[in-house]
Design a protein around this motif. Sequence first.
Motif, PDB file in Angstrom:
ATOM      1  N   GLY A 142      32.805   0.687 -22.514  1.00 29.82           N
ATOM      2  CA  GLY A 142      33.023  -0.194 -23.733  1.00 29.82           C
ATOM      3  C   GLY A 142      31.765  -0.032 -24.546  1.00 29.82           C
ATOM      4  O   GLY A 142      31.775  -0.025 -25.749  1.00 29.82           O
ATOM      5  N   GLN A 143      30.486  -0.179 -24.146  1.00 30.82           N
ATOM      6  CA  GLN A 143      29.450  -0.150 -25.003  1.00 30.82           C
ATOM      7  C   GLN A 143      29.118   1.173 -25.756  1.00 30.82           C
ATOM      8  O   GLN A 143      28.627   1.404 -26.850  1.00 30.82           O
ATOM      9  CB  GLN A 143      28.016  -0.290 -23.946  1.00 30.82           C
ATOM     10  CG  GLN A 143      28.138  -1.817 -23.648  1.00 30.82           C
ATOM     11  CD  GLN A 143      26.987  -1.833 -22.376  1.00 30.82           C
ATOM     12  OE1 GLN A 143      26.344  -0.933 -21.932  1.00 30.82           O
ATOM     13  NE2 GLN A 143      26.969  -2.966 -21.849  1.00 30.82           N
ATOM     14  N   GLU A 186      38.116   0.548 -25.870  1.00 25.36           N
ATOM     15  CA  GLU A 186      38.308  -0.524 -26.770  1.00 25.36           C
ATOM     16  C   GLU A 186      37.878  -1.976 -26.114  1.00 25.36           C
ATOM     17  O   GLU A 186      37.970  -2.212 -24.788  1.00 25.36           O
ATOM     18  CB  GLU A 186      39.553  -0.675 -27.406  1.00 25.36           C
ATOM     19  CG  GLU A 186      39.846   0.543 -28.278  1.00 25.36           C
ATOM     20  CD  GLU A 186      41.268   0.549 -28.874  1.00 25.36           C
ATOM     21  OE1 GLU A 186      41.880  -0.591 -28.655  1.00 25.36           O
ATOM     22  OE2 GLU A 186      41.658   1.345 -29.598  1.00 25.36           O
ATOM     23  N   GLY A 187      37.381  -2.816 -26.776  1.00 22.75           N
ATOM     24  CA  GLY A 187      36.987  -4.152 -26.179  1.00 22.75           C
ATOM     25  C   GLY A 187      38.037  -4.672 -25.618  1.00 22.75           C
ATOM     26  O   GLY A 187      37.882  -5.510 -24.498  1.00 22.75           O
ATOM     27  N   ALA A 207      38.013  -5.887 -21.618  1.00 24.25           N
ATOM     28  CA  ALA A 207      38.276  -6.979 -21.098  1.00 24.25           C
ATOM     29  C   ALA A 207      39.431  -7.364 -19.873  1.00 24.25           C
ATOM     30  O   ALA A 207      39.251  -7.850 -18.892  1.00 24.25           O
ATOM     31  CB  ALA A 207      38.691  -8.056 -22.206  1.00 24.25           C
TER      32      ALA A 207
END
Length: 468
Positions: free
Chosen positions: A52-53, A58-59, A63
């Motif tokens: 993600g970073q 994608e965020g 999650a």
Amino acid sequence: MTTNTSDKKLWGGRFAEATDGLVERFNASVGFDQRLAEQDIRASLAHVAMLGQQGILEGAEVARITGGLQEILTAILAGNFEWRLDREDVHMNVEADLRDRIGGVAGKLHTARSRNDQVATDFRLFVREAAQNLAQLTRALRATFVAEAERHLDPPVLMPGYTHLQVAQPIALSHWFLAYAEMLERDEGRLLDAAERMNESPLGAGALAGTPWPIDREATARALGFARPMRNSLDAVASRDFALEFLSACAILIAHLSRLSEELILFSTFEFGFVTLPDSHTTGSSIMPQKKNPDVSELARGKAGRVFGALMGLLTVVKGTPLAYNKDLQEDKESVFDAYDTLSIVLRLYADMLPKAEWHATTMRQAASRGYSTATDLADFLAMGGLPFREAHEVVGGLVGLASRTGRQLWELSDEELRAVHPLLSAEVASRLTVEASVSSRQSFGGTAPDQVGKQIQAALERLKEHA
């Protein structure tokens, strides 16, 4: 939780035929590598966070995957996770269950990694923690030995020291305790050295050649508490020397504990009578009501063979494996698990048992006075009077022969018998032939004289504080 309706392997795209049932059982490792579940999920959480970073995922995807992994970890820790043989290993069980929970997005977790770097990472995490845990248990046992040395120093309890299991020279029991404390200090150091050397992350090495994805291996290494990522992707997935070094340290440690076990077994016999082991750590006989068997020490001595076998087994596994990953390396884990479990128990048992043991000072002192244990002191006396030590050795050897033939101790020889051998000798030297005088005279650094032992106890206590 939704149920996955497909039995297709996560790697099965190339295959047109189902895996043979016997092959599936032979190939599966989930029966034992499920022990790496917590490490596997920790590594996956670090990996997906990094994806993600780096903008690879994608965020929202991060999650969902993170939430699913945390649910799985909770289920595993609660004992509510279903381990399936058809999913082969810990990694595929976790990933397949994640897919059942959150759907196809679970497949993105495996972006930019392979099971090869995944298992290498999981295993390093486990072995690093195992080495640190055993080092702590070793330190606790070392502290027990130092405490026992201190407890038996004032007044000093004396015992015979042996070479070839023959009475050699008298020593302080505290000196004997400190000998094992020294061994355990080196054992602790070996385990911590091994933990430090293996403190590198294989994650991100891929199958063997790295990955074209713009990953950040430094970030995942930091997240998992590693000092740095491994420098070579081929080495990262192929090497098991970290496990070999751990097993080597374990083998040396249990060799020391086996020697301790042998001495306690001997010392607790009726013939020696030096020590009574506690009821809590001994057993009886089903037929002989008088028996008190030193089962803890005998089992510790016997289990040394298991740990030696673990080391030799893994050496044999890796000796002919070409780079990089080979299925042979699936055989690396059970031996490490077994060695770790064995030593965890033995170290705790001895730390509990030794303070409860009852040492018999009078019996040991009497044993120390037999067997001409102070003959070397008499030879040293003659050498200090100017006689070359080799001549003094021969003189005293003759006296021992005379005393032995007549059933006496050296201090029981008459003035006439002593002077007939050498003019420096007389009954006045008898004061040098007591076990107390012998022990007290050993003033060299590291010697058994009580004041020297006292200094070593204080130094050992200081090192324990520093290492803590």
